[in-house]
Design an enzyme around this catalytic site. Structure first.
Site, PDB file in Angstrom:
ATOM      1  N   ASP A 173       0.842  -1.199   0.000  1.00  0.00           N
ATOM      2  CA  ASP A 173       0.000   0.000   0.000  1.00  0.00           C
ATOM      3  C   ASP A 173       0.872   1.242   0.000  1.00  0.00           C
ATOM      4  OD1 ASP A 173      -3.013  -0.808   0.663  1.00  0.00           O
ATOM      5  OD2 ASP A 173      -1.720  -2.124   1.838  1.00  0.00           O
ATOM      6  N   ASP A 221      -6.312  -4.705  10.959  1.00  0.00           N
ATOM      7  CA  ASP A 221      -5.496  -3.480  11.019  1.00  0.00           C
ATOM      8  C   ASP A 221      -4.714  -3.454  12.330  1.00  0.00           C
ATOM      9  OD1 ASP A 221      -6.573  -2.796   8.629  1.00  0.00           O
ATOM     10  OD2 ASP A 221      -7.792  -1.135   9.361  1.00  0.00           O
ATOM     11  N   GLU A 306     -11.484  -0.517  -1.253  1.00  0.00           N
ATOM     12  CA  GLU A 306     -12.499  -1.248  -2.000  1.00  0.00           C
ATOM     13  C   GLU A 306     -13.573  -0.306  -2.555  1.00  0.00           C
ATOM     14  OE1 GLU A 306     -12.213  -5.267   0.796  1.00  0.00           O
ATOM     15  OE2 GLU A 306     -13.741  -3.742   1.186  1.00  0.00           O
ATOM     16  N   LYS A 414     -10.553  -3.036  -6.670  1.00  0.00           N
ATOM     17  CA  LYS A 414     -10.901  -4.071  -5.694  1.00  0.00           C
ATOM     18  C   LYS A 414     -12.360  -3.962  -5.288  1.00  0.00           C
ATOM     19  CE  LYS A 414      -9.397  -5.747  -1.129  1.00  0.00           C
ATOM     20  NZ  LYS A 414      -8.429  -5.486  -0.038  1.00  0.00           N
ATOM     21  N   THR A 461     -12.559 -10.411  -3.309  1.00  0.00           N
ATOM     22  CA  THR A 461     -12.146 -11.038  -2.054  1.00  0.00           C
ATOM     23  C   THR A 461     -13.004 -12.253  -1.725  1.00  0.00           C
ATOM     24  OG1 THR A 461     -13.639  -9.675  -0.734  1.00  0.00           O
ATOM     25  CG2 THR A 461     -11.451  -8.795  -1.156  1.00  0.00           C
ATOM     26  N   GLU A 502      -8.063 -12.232  -3.795  1.00  0.00           N
ATOM     27  CA  GLU A 502      -7.294 -12.339  -2.563  1.00  0.00           C
ATOM     28  C   GLU A 502      -8.197 -12.914  -1.485  1.00  0.00           C
ATOM     29  OE1 GLU A 502      -7.571  -7.989  -0.493  1.00  0.00           O
ATOM     30  OE2 GLU A 502      -6.452  -8.063  -2.374  1.00  0.00           O
ATOM     31  N   ALA A 504     -10.036 -12.950   2.122  1.00  0.00           N
ATOM     32  CA  ALA A 504     -10.589 -11.891   2.966  1.00  0.00           C
ATOM     33  C   ALA A 504     -10.074 -11.964   4.390  1.00  0.00           C
ATOM     34  CB  ALA A 504     -12.115 -11.974   2.968  1.00  0.00           C
ATOM     35  N   LEU A 505      -9.784 -13.186   4.860  1.00  0.00           N
ATOM     36  CA  LEU A 505      -9.333 -13.424   6.229  1.00  0.00           C
ATOM     37  C   LEU A 505      -8.064 -14.258   6.196  1.00  0.00           C
ATOM     38  CD1 LEU A 505     -12.826 -14.326   7.786  1.00  0.00           C
ATOM     39  CD2 LEU A 505     -11.607 -12.137   7.989  1.00  0.00           C
TER      40      LEU A 505
END
Length: 581
Positions: A173, A221, A306, A414, A461, A502, A504-505
């Site tokens: 990022d 996060d 997203e 995304k 996702t 990708e 998600a978790l």
């Protein structure tokens, strides 16, 4: 009650009404083994590999039949209104394919036997299948708020390990709040330049995210990176630059799309700010584009990067599987809604729904989202059309400018996987997130069309999630991640939009990896369509633990189309990752 298998592809079965107020009765025909195999190939809900032979499907049929007899389950079987989803474009899993009703203990037993059969008859061999590149997301805090690379020596060690198993590259990022944090158009790329040189030296590739959102407060996060300080100063005086719910609570995670064309950011509009940032990046890192170190730019379009509204913020009390709330109450979006209502000739429609519940509500608890609710009224359809069109218009504007900034470069957007309440008529959680996708409408076709217009690929996702697991963990959520993935992927593929994905978790186990592989390379697709890339969330100490890293290594090889001879002793030495948090 027992287990009812319904083949939605049998033309002899009539589609029931979605507005029925009483349980419906279905007299299904007897399913042959070949019919069941056809059903399995079209529905990922049954987690059975397509490579299983006739004997396997016969065993399952006998087990289902035995279970029904043992539980004295009569025909016909009453089906709850919650399962009335027979929309043809939606695909098999959206109608709760392999409809499971009642007796969850019995369901669990049957599901376990299906998994045992899967193991008994072996897994699909991905040797010779198309290569799908695998990238790994770097830690969120790899660059600190001073735009400095954090612990580069430790990072080099970890990247060398990933390179040793032929991971194709990494994703990072580029945070707006770090790079342009001090003052407008004063960009500090120093930490990222050092990071990119390090990645290039190790002969890895880069996916770079233009992150115009805040980091912190969401699942996963572990660092806080706010929006630029000068933007927050503007927001203190004019809080309507942020998304706002009906109670007036602001979400500071990203800027409202209502200011896309408003000159409220020191004389610039929001989209002009985004464009200047992207153009600065393109000039600063020209050598990495020329050398093809950077393979893709993902454009942040909303919270978590997203394309969606911030409809389920944990900071405001949202808990899974709450439906979330509409985020259109800042004065700029309300002005847009009022104008749309006036143009329609119904000025009294210039307000948001008053009976849409709160963040933690369930659809049936609200007058707007319940079966037969206002979401499908004249006003409801007007409002949801406007709300979703704001999302599409935002993507249109930003992606148009992204193509100018990154001409000739692969660009991605995304999309979040809002899979809870997917098995209900309204799809409430999707509606509040901006996806106008109730059971009688395909809400993702318009998004796919915008991506096609700008030659942008889709990053989606939740490909690691299985619907059966969601039913076991949160049966009340009426979730169907597999049905959602099926719908979104096909919406994109049908118009020629490449699809990447990708997880998600966090995912560390073989079952999760197998689910990703099934989605990445669907064996039953007649056109041989597959994902163009997969990005793993994320580089952590947990991933590099001995047994987990062995599973990940096998997964990478299978994604690359290699035949894997799995062994329990693949990795004997535990790898320690100092400095990764």
């Amino acid at each position: 009650m027992g287990v009812l298998l319904v083949d939605p592809f049998l033309h002899s079965m009539a589609a029931p009404s979605c507005n029925s107020s009483s349980p419906m009765l279905i007299n299904p025909p007897v399913l042959s083994s070949s019919s069941l195999m056809s059903f399995k190939q079209k529905s990922n809900t049954w987690a059975i590999q397509n490579s299983m032979d006739h004997h396997c499907s016969s065993n399952i049929m006998r087990r289902i039949s035995t279970y029904r007899v043992q539980n004295a389950t009569p025909w016909p079987i009453p089906i709850s209104d919650e399962y009335h989803h027979w929309d043809g474009f939606r695909g098999s899993t959206s109608i709760a394919a392999a409809l499971l009703v009642g007796d969850r203990a019995g369901e669990k037993t049957l599901n376990n036997e299906i998994r045992d059969l899967q193991l008994k008859f072996g897994e699909r061999d991905f040797g010779g299948s198309p290569k799908v590149p695998v990238y790994v997301m770097l830690p969120l805090g790899v660059i600190n708020m001073k735009s400095e690379l954090v612990d580069p020596d430790a990072l080099v060690k970890h990247l060398k390990i990933l390179k040793s198993i032929n991971v194709d590259g990494v994703m990072v990022d580029c945070w707006w709040g770090i790079v342009e944090g001090r003052r407008p158009q004063d960009y500090n790329w120093s930490g990222y330049k050092r990071l990119f040189k390090l990645v290039r030296r190790l002969k890895l590739k880069l996916q770079v995210v233009m992150s115009f959102h805040e980091c912190g407060g969401n699942v996963g996060d572990n660092v806080t990176i706010p929006l630029p300080g000068w933007v927050k100063e503007i927001g203190n005086k004019n809080p309507d630059i942020y998304f706002t719910d009906k109670e007036g609570r602001r979400t500071y995670e990203c800027l409202s799309w209502g200011i896309d064309k408003e000159r409220v950011l020191k004389g610039r509009t929001a989209v002009e700010v985004y464009f200047d940032y992207m153009r600065s990046f393109r000039v600063e890192f020209d050598e990495f584009f020329e050398q093809r170190v950077i393979t893709e730019i993902e454009i942040g379009l909303g919270p978590c990067g997203e394309l969606r509204y911030p409809s389920y913020p944990i900071k405001h009390g949202w808990k899974y599987p709450g439906i979330g709330e509409f985020q259109c109450y800042d004065r700029y979006l309300m002005k847009s809604l009022t104008n749309a209502a006036n143009e329609r000739g119904h000025s009294f429609w210039g307000n948001g729904p008053k009976n849409a519940g709160c963040y933690t509500s369930k659809p049936h608890e609200t007058g707007f989202f319940c079966n037969g609710g206002d979401f499908d009224s004249h006003y409801g359809r007007f409002f949801l059309n406007w709300y979703s069109q704001v999302l599409i218009d935002h993507a249109d504007r930003v992606l148009s400018l992204a193509n100018l900034a990154f001409e000739g470069i692969s660009i991605a957007a995304k999309l979040s996987g809002v899979h809870w309440w997917y098995k209900t008529a309204s799809h409430a959680a999707e509606l509040t997130a901006g996806f106008y996708n109730p059971s009688n409408r395909d809400g993702y076709a318009a998004i796919a069309a915008i991506l096609k217009k700008h030659n942008v690929s889709l990053n989606f996702t939740c490909v690691e999630l299985r619907t059966l697991h969601q039913e076991e963990g949160h049966p009340e959520a009426m979730a169907d991640p597999e049905g959602l993935v099926w719908q979104v992927c096909n919406a994109a593929w049908d118009v020629g939009v490449p699809v990447a994905s990708e997880n998600a978790l966090p995912c560390y186990d073989k079952d999760g990896y197998n689910k990703i592989l099934e989605t990445a390379k669907p064996s039953s697709d007649p056109d041989g369509r597959h994902l163009v890339a997969f990005t793993y969330l994320r580089l952590t100490p947990q991933l590099m633990e001995n047994k987990r890293f062995a599973e990940f290594t096998n997964f990478v090889q299978k994604m690359h189309g290699e035949t894997v001879q799995e062994s329990r002793s693949n990795v004997k030495k535990k790898m320690v990752m100092p400095g990764i948090h």
